[in-house]
Scaffold this motif. Structure first.
Motif, PDB file in Angstrom:
ATOM      1  N   SER A 286       0.827  -1.222   0.000  1.00 58.06           N
ATOM      2  CA  SER A 286       0.000   0.000   0.000  1.00 58.06           C
ATOM      3  C   SER A 286       0.858   1.268   0.000  1.00 58.06           C
ATOM      4  O   SER A 286       0.354   2.367  -0.181  1.00 58.06           O
TER       5      SER A 286
ATOM      6  N   GLU B 165      -5.798   8.494   9.451  1.00 57.89           N
ATOM      7  CA  GLU B 165      -7.150   7.926   9.511  1.00 57.89           C
ATOM      8  C   GLU B 165      -7.553   7.277   8.200  1.00 57.89           C
ATOM      9  O   GLU B 165      -8.106   6.186   8.185  1.00 57.89           O
ATOM     10  N   GLU B 166      -7.268   7.976   7.082  1.00 56.31           N
ATOM     11  CA  GLU B 166      -7.820   7.530   5.799  1.00 56.31           C
ATOM     12  C   GLU B 166      -6.965   6.485   5.095  1.00 56.31           C
ATOM     13  O   GLU B 166      -7.480   5.660   4.351  1.00 56.31           O
ATOM     14  N   HIS B 167      -5.657   6.554   5.278  1.00 56.00           N
ATOM     15  CA  HIS B 167      -4.785   5.673   4.489  1.00 56.00           C
ATOM     16  C   HIS B 167      -3.886   4.786   5.346  1.00 56.00           C
ATOM     17  O   HIS B 167      -3.793   3.591   5.119  1.00 56.00           O
TER      18      HIS B 167
ATOM     19  N   TRP C  84      -3.546   3.990   8.793  1.00 52.75           N
ATOM     20  CA  TRP C  84      -4.044   3.027   9.769  1.00 52.75           C
ATOM     21  C   TRP C  84      -4.738   1.840   9.075  1.00 52.75           C
ATOM     22  O   TRP C  84      -4.429   0.670   9.392  1.00 52.75           O
ATOM     23  N   PRO C  85      -5.667   2.078   8.142  1.00 55.12           N
ATOM     24  CA  PRO C  85      -6.287   0.920   7.481  1.00 55.12           C
ATOM     25  C   PRO C  85      -5.253  -0.010   6.836  1.00 55.12           C
ATOM     26  O   PRO C  85      -5.360  -1.233   6.934  1.00 55.12           O
ATOM     27  N   ALA C  86      -4.239   0.575   6.211  1.00 51.48           N
ATOM     28  CA  ALA C  86      -3.237  -0.261   5.532  1.00 51.48           C
ATOM     29  C   ALA C  86      -2.440  -1.076   6.550  1.00 51.48           C
ATOM     30  O   ALA C  86      -2.210  -2.277   6.364  1.00 51.48           O
TER      31      ALA C  86
ATOM     32  N   ALA D 254      -3.296  -1.892   9.650  1.00 49.98           N
ATOM     33  CA  ALA D 254      -4.147  -2.862  10.364  1.00 49.98           C
ATOM     34  C   ALA D 254      -4.439  -4.063   9.474  1.00 49.98           C
ATOM     35  O   ALA D 254      -4.543  -5.198   9.957  1.00 49.98           O
ATOM     36  N   HIS D 255      -4.546  -3.829   8.178  1.00 47.99           N
ATOM     37  CA  HIS D 255      -4.755  -4.952   7.256  1.00 47.99           C
ATOM     38  C   HIS D 255      -3.524  -5.867   7.240  1.00 47.99           C
ATOM     39  O   HIS D 255      -3.644  -7.087   7.283  1.00 47.99           O
ATOM     40  N   ARG D 256      -2.357  -5.244   7.223  1.00 42.47           N
ATOM     41  CA  ARG D 256      -1.122  -6.037   7.077  1.00 42.47           C
ATOM     42  C   ARG D 256      -0.686  -6.691   8.379  1.00 42.47           C
ATOM     43  O   ARG D 256      -0.181  -7.813   8.399  1.00 42.47           O
TER      44      ARG D 256
ATOM     45  N   GLU E 144      -4.230  -3.001  14.666  1.00 43.77           N
ATOM     46  CA  GLU E 144      -5.595  -2.471  14.827  1.00 43.77           C
ATOM     47  C   GLU E 144      -5.681  -1.684  16.129  1.00 43.77           C
ATOM     48  O   GLU E 144      -6.491  -0.787  16.278  1.00 43.77           O
TER      49      GLU E 144
END
Ligand SMILES: Cc1cc2nc3c(=O)[nH]c(=O)nc-3n(C[C@H](O)[C@H](O)[C@H](O)COP(=O)(O)OP(=O)(O)OC[C@H]3O[C@@H](n4cnc5c(N)ncnc54)[C@H](O)[C@@H]3O)c2cc1C
Length: 391
Positions: free
Chosen positions: A252, A289-291, A293-295, A297-299, A304
């Motif tokens: 990402s 927030e937008e890019h 953390w989601p990336a 937490a996914h990896r 998380e």
């Protein structure tokens, strides 16, 4: 111009790149005057002080791999060079750069190029990734490249202090002032003008002004595609043991590495939001927030739970032509030299740049590493040397 040991060198910008040049000039035997013009001796907004201070050999251009190997040697030899108390906290641990199935061919080519230059890069398949890094989610990952040596992280502030103090101890003068332009006479640099309208006579001028280096030569009409681009670093805590965590680069674009008893992490903003950032040092929390953390937490599921401790933003001195350093003499003004545009890899390449620029001034050629590919000629010709491994 070869074999100069005297005269006056004026270096504009006294952070890690400018200080490394001053240091290596003395190291190689330059006996003339060296003046480093630095507008802010606190270095509060310098890229050096705000950087993530990491070093990798995984680059797409051979010259960058060589410069990193020189940098890693420099970091390893810090005590021999600066004395037993010298310490930059060099943690030699690899970058783990993840790839999907679409990345496989390019990454294999990259790893063999890096290995041919002397780097030590392992190619890991999905099973090996899961075995070595069980905290990582790897279902969509086809391979990772992992630096076995010559990669890691360190304390850029300590490195700056060591190099700068060593330069000062060898009669390099740091002048607190803003340099406002170059004085030319008969097609050569004759001096450097300060904001105070004072002029300093110079036999060489080196532009090591980082993200502001284009502004310094603007009056001369010299195009320098270097722009300040904001990058935010977040210091976090998370329920993850950092002991074996490498410098991780996700597909990402998100990155994370251990720092103290937590981690630091970041991600480049989307290109459309990556405007020139003169004077803007506000951390970009929306990016988290937008890019980011989601990336993350996914990896890494443990992320998380991350808690942000603090954040800061600094400027890349972004070479918008090709993401590579611009190093060495101007093609028509031989005593005007550049050392800028490193686009996120300038601390790790500062020692090699320092040595190379010093060689140019003293001997009129490169002796240790051929930095010609990074020369100014490509800027005028508009023939980029694209660096492909960029973050
Ligand atoms: C968030 C972030 C993360 C980074 N991570 C890494 C990393 O992991 N590894 C890595 O190798 N690199 C990294 N970099 C890039 C690295 O920090 C820079 O490439 C490097 O610090 C450039 O050093 P410099 O001395 O050229 O520039 P700077 O450190 O910016 O120094 C330039 C100096 O010039 C002075 N100056 C400017 N204009 C004038 C003037 N006209 N007159 C007098 N003084 C002037 C400034 O005050 C400043 O002190 C990162 C950068 C950022 C922002």
């Amino acid at each position: 111009m070869g074999n100069a040991t005297s005269g006056t060198v004026v270096i504009v910008g006294g952070a890690i790149v400018g200080s490394s040049i001053a240091y290596f000039l003395r190291e190689l035997g330059f006996t003339g005057r060296i003046l480093v013009i630095e507008r802010d001796p606190s270095y509060r907004t310098s890229s050096t002080a705000l950087s993530a201070a990491s070093i990798r050999t995984q680059f797409g251009c051979p010259v960058n791999v060589r410069m990193s190997l020189f940098g890693a040697d420099f970091l390893r030899g810090i005590k021999q060079r600066f004395g037993p108390d010298a310490d930059v906290g060099f943690v030699e641990r690899g970058y783990l750069i993840l790839g999907t199935v679409a990345d496989v061919a390019a990454r294999r080519t990259g790893a063999s190029l890096q290995t041919a230059e002397g780097a030590e890069i392992a190619m890991l398949g999905p099973d090996e990734i899961r075995r070595r890094f069980p905290w990582l989610r790897a279902d969509d990952i086809e391979l990772a490249t992992f630096g076995l040596r010559h990669e890691g992280w360190f304390d850029a502030w300590s490195l700056l202090q060591l190099v700068r103090n060593a330069a000062r101890a060898r009669d390099v003068a740091y002048v607190e002032a803003t340099a406002s332009g170059v004085i030319l006479r008969n097609g050569r640099v004759a001096g450097v003008r300060l904001d105070s309208s004072e002029a300093i006579a110079a036999d060489w001028c080196v532009n090591a002004a980082g993200p502001l280096s284009a502004a310094f030569v603007r009056d001369l009409g010299i195009p320098l595609p270097v722009a300040p681009r904001k990058r935010t670093v977040f210091a976090i805590k998370a329920p993850l043991d950092g002991h074996d965590v490498p410098m991780l680069f996700d597909v990402s674009g998100a990155w994370i590495r251990p720092e103290g008893d937590g981690f630091i992490c970041g991600i480049a903003p989307p290109a459309a939001d990556d405007a020139d950032a003169f004077g803007d040092f506000e951390p970009d929390y929306d990016l988290l927030e937008e890019h980011l953390w989601p990336a993350l937490a996914h990896r890494v599921p443990a992320l998380e739970q991350l808690r942000v401790q603090r954040a800061w933003a600094g400027h890349y001195e972004m070479n918008t032509l090709d993401h590579n350093g611009i190093v060495g003499p101007h093609d028509e003004i031989p005593n005007l030299l550049f050392a800028t545009g490193f686009s996120g890899h300038g601390v790790m390449h500062a020692p090699a740049t320092g040595r190379g620029v010093a060689e140019q001034i003293l001997r009129g050629r490169y002796e240790t590493i051929d930095l010609t590919p990074l020369g100014y000629g490509r800027i005028r010709a508009g023939t980029p040397l694209p660096e492909t491994v960029i973050y």
